[in-house]
Design a protein around this motif. Structure first.
Motif, PDB file in Angstrom:
ATOM      1  N   ASN A 107      54.041  40.400  11.951  1.00 28.22           N
ATOM      2  CA  ASN A 107      54.671  39.555  10.934  1.00 28.22           C
ATOM      3  C   ASN A 107      53.980  39.739   9.589  1.00 28.22           C
ATOM      4  OD1 ASN A 107      56.709  38.229  12.539  1.00 28.22           O
ATOM      5  ND2 ASN A 107      55.037  37.181  13.569  1.00 28.22           N
ATOM      6  N   ARG A 111      53.275  46.622   6.821  1.00 27.45           N
ATOM      7  CA  ARG A 111      54.238  47.179   7.796  1.00 27.45           C
ATOM      8  C   ARG A 111      54.428  48.668   7.580  1.00 27.45           C
ATOM      9  NH1 ARG A 111      57.512  42.566   6.598  1.00 27.45           N
ATOM     10  NH2 ARG A 111      59.010  43.911   5.533  1.00 27.45           N
ATOM     11  N   ASN A 120      57.864  41.904  14.372  1.00 26.04           N
ATOM     12  CA  ASN A 120      58.350  40.912  13.422  1.00 26.04           C
ATOM     13  C   ASN A 120      58.993  39.712  14.101  1.00 26.04           C
ATOM     14  OD1 ASN A 120      57.775  42.333  10.836  1.00 26.04           O
ATOM     15  ND2 ASN A 120      59.137  43.859  11.722  1.00 26.04           N
TER      16      ASN A 120
END
Length: 421
Positions: A377, A383, A391
């Motif tokens: 997350n 990312r 996620n």
């Protein structure tokens, strides 16, 4: 079947019939229908009557329907293939199943160079996403050798065994699709090292726990806004982590040390954190945490979760009050990577066989140093830099990236998480 067994022809041994010869005749026996106990044993009991060898087996049960494929050598006795076909079909009919038998030559074709496990997490996993992923795998020269489900909750997790494409090329091709389709995709090279990743090191704030510990302390000191301002300045690049840490901790000066117990009680574990650690530990992994937060919290987490390693900054306490300073080396971005290496050395685990999990820019060096870096997350920058991203708000989904199934998790006697006690 009894007659077939008793009258089974003696095995002949000729070079042409050798089961490992590439041009040896083989039969693909496919059975499908409603699943029930005894089907697999029954089929091979029939085949045993004809002296065949097993070359390959694949069995899948989906929603109570079985598909059983057996690749076997042709019967060694001349003319026995027709009898085998008749017997298998008769057995299948008696079992209310369908049978298909296909003659051919040899085994499966050799798999291409470059083998990977492609794990896909979806909530939900749509047909459109699956089609796009399969198309992209083909587009980079990969072949999907096998697909199986790892879990159906809290996410749908499936794994593609892929050959013929380099893992780096696969990862690059699938990264954009993952973002566009709202799924998480991890590409891990196949091999023994996947199961040998025996050290997992995690960030703490917003990873193992839902909270930012400095904000919990600030709430007791009545300086939440000031801490938020310093944090914002750091995010704008006006302060580095060490400067930001010192500035925020200074706002806690004079706070009674008894607040530590209150903060510990307020810490909320991330959903799935306890399950993740318990499962890893029971499967033989070592687990640690590194944090830009404080040992006053990480030491408690180490005891509560049974962690092997824990490291963080330490708030200085003098005469029962926080001084507004930290003592010892600062755990910052570079420090987290250094600690990962130290933990790996202590655990006797090569760095290439470690897993790091984090959510912020402060975790990037650690994620890049580990054998597998997982952004949980995380911010977009993190990312993009990590090997893979998760996620969904369940930390235990990381287990699927390691090829651990939901059944294995349940077998490890994992428990549901709730607020920290």
């Amino acid at each position: 079947m009894e007659d077939a067994r008793h009258d089974a022809p003696q095995r002949t041994s000729t070079p042409e019939a050798a089961p490992d010869a590439p041009d040896a005749p083989t039969l693909l026996v496919k059975i499908f229908g409603r699943d029930r106990p005894g089907i697999t044993a029954g089929l091979f009991d029939v085949l045993a009557g004809y002296g065949v060898d097993v070359v390959d087996i694949e069995q899948v049960v989906t929603r109570g329907r079985i598909v059983l494929c057996a690749l076997v050598t042709a019967p060694p006795a001349r003319g026995a293939e027709g009898e085998l076909r008749s017997t298998v079909h008769g057995w299948a009919e008696a079992m209310k199943l369908q049978a298909e038998i296909i003659s051919g030559i040899g085994d499966n074709r050799p798999r291409g160079e470059g083998r990977s496990h492609v794990t896909v997490l979806g909530r939900p996993l749509t047909a459109q996403s699956t089609a796009a992923i399969a198309s992209l795998i083909t587009g980079v020269g990969g072949n999907i050798d096998r697909i199986f489900r790892l879990a159906k909750y809290p996410v749908t997790a499936v794994e593609f065994a892929v050959s013929g494409a380099e893992p780096a090329a696969l990862r690059s091709a699938l990264a954009v699709e993952a973002s566009a389709r709202g799924v998480d995709i991890a590409v891990v090279p196949a091999g023994l090292q996947r199961r040998a990743q025996r050290l997992v090191v995690m960030d703490v704030d917003s990873t193992v726990i839902q909270d930012e510990v400095i904000e919990l302390f600030a709430a007791h000191a009545g300086c939440e806004e000031q801490v938020a301002e310093v944090t914002a300045a750091a995010m704008r690049g006006e302060l580095d982590f060490e400067q930001s840490l010192h500035a925020r901790v200074a706002l806690l000066a004079g706070l009674d040390a008894s607040v530590v117990d209150k903060v510990r009680a307020e810490v909320r574990l991330t959903s799935g954190a306890r399950t993740l650690v318990r499962t890893l530990k029971r499967l033989g992994y070592q687990v640690g945490v590194v944090s830009g937060g404080f040992t006053q919290v990480t030491d408690d987490l180490r005891e509560r979760l049974g962690l092997d390693f824990a490291a963080a900054n330490t708030l200085e306490v003098v005469d029962g009050r926080l001084t507004g300073r930290v003592v010892g080396p600062i755990v910052d971005r570079a420090g987290k990577a250094r600690l990962l290496r130290e933990f790996a050395a202590q655990a006797g685990v090569p760095l290439s066989q470690t897993v790091a999990i984090g959510d912020g820019a402060n975790d990037l060096d650690m994620l890049n140093a580990a054998g597998l870096g997982v952004a949980f997350n995380a911010k977009p920058l993190v990312r993009e830099a990590a090997d893979t991203a998760v996620n969904v708000p369940f930390l235990d989904t990381v287990l699927y990236l390691l090829g651990i199934t939901r059944e294995e998790i349940e077998a490890a006697d994992a428990v549901d998480d709730g607020p920290a006690a």
